[in-house]
Design an enzyme around this catalytic site. Sequence first.
Site: not given
Ligand code: NAD
Length: 348
Positions: A65, A236
């Site tokens: 993005e 997101d």
């Molecule tokens: P990451 O991959 O480091 O961590 C995600 C975690 O979620 C993993 O540890 C995984 O095991 C866990 N997980 C997956 N499915 C699950 C479930 N059903 N139940 C419990 N745990 C589960 O990712 P991250 O960098 O921590 O990002 C997390 C999310 O936040 C991503 O989807 C990312 O796109 C989003 N994000 C959003 C924003 C925002 O501004 N809203 C900013 C950054 C990241």
Amino acid sequence: MAPQPSPLAFIPFVSVENMMRLVHHFGIETVLHELTDAIEADYLRWSLFEKAPRLASHSQEGVIELMPTSDGEAYAFKYVNGHPSNTAKGLQTVAAFGLLARVDTGYPLLLTEMTLLTALRTAATSAMVARRLAPADARVMAMIGNGAQAEFQAIAMKAIVGIEEVRLYDLDPEAIRKAARNLQGSGLRVVACETSQDAIEGAQIITTCTADKAYATILSDNMVGSGIHINAIGGDCPGKTELHRDILDRAATFVEFEPQTRIEGEIQQMEASYPVTEFWKVLSGEAEGRTDARQITLFDSVGFAIEDFSALRYLLGKLDDTAFFQQLDIIADPDDPRDLFGMLQRAA
Ligand code: NAD
């Protein structure tokens, strides 16, 4: 802060290493506090900004993005990806870098890593919203999804909202152990949980921060009682949500920029008439926030360009009188601006 004139063609570049040094130098809680206030100050200038849903390039594995905005004086963009399958390859789900530039000349002011800065600004944005919408006595937060963003979210909610206990749950027990270890010494009481049901026990704030390219049900309707604030971070992207739609039917939903959230947020599951409030209106007094103690408030967070703009300007201001950057030679600077070729020739 107005953008500073750049006397040289060199522009400051903040590497990952320098970003880490900067955060340690000022202290993470101070950085999160100041960043929260910087984002809030820009949300209060909402009408000045150019706004559009971010430009997303989707693939089977994830999304890349571009997130641009300008307030007429400065221009910023962030490049960011979202690839949930990356962690299995030893890579970050979310990685980013960004640039701030002057509008009057178009010359860059700052180039920086933004993987850490995104985690900080996302946590600061969550806290900015929760300090207005969460129940006033919120002391316990459930943190579902304990990946890269998790500790930043927990520390921001402690520093800015006053959370005292964080209850951790992730599908992967190793992620829970990692987050619990990292939060030792943070001042938070840390409870590792075996189920998401266990994690939400006694919590006034529920943060969902999972990564899966699917319509997931991290929270189902029967898990969410009255008086809860939900900080939904992980849904997101089109086809990537975390909450059962029945929760949205019961909640008052707050968003960053409605046209982008309709495409990417939890509300992609709802009809176009589903009511939402852009959060800047709560800050400016044009809309109500939480109206009663039993209400469920939902921050349907997707991440918006203004938050990155604020983070970039905040960072540039912090670089004054520090050594946490390198000077980067990325703009050609011939003595005669029209003699670009002569500059190349003389370099032979
Ligand atoms: P990451 O991959 O480091 O961590 C995600 C975690 O979620 C993993 O540890 C995984 O095991 C866990 N997980 C997956 N499915 C699950 C479930 N059903 N139940 C419990 N745990 C589960 O990712 P991250 O960098 O921590 O990002 C997390 C999310 O936040 C991503 O989807 C990312 O796109 C989003 N994000 C959003 C924003 C925002 O501004 N809203 C900013 C950054 C990241």
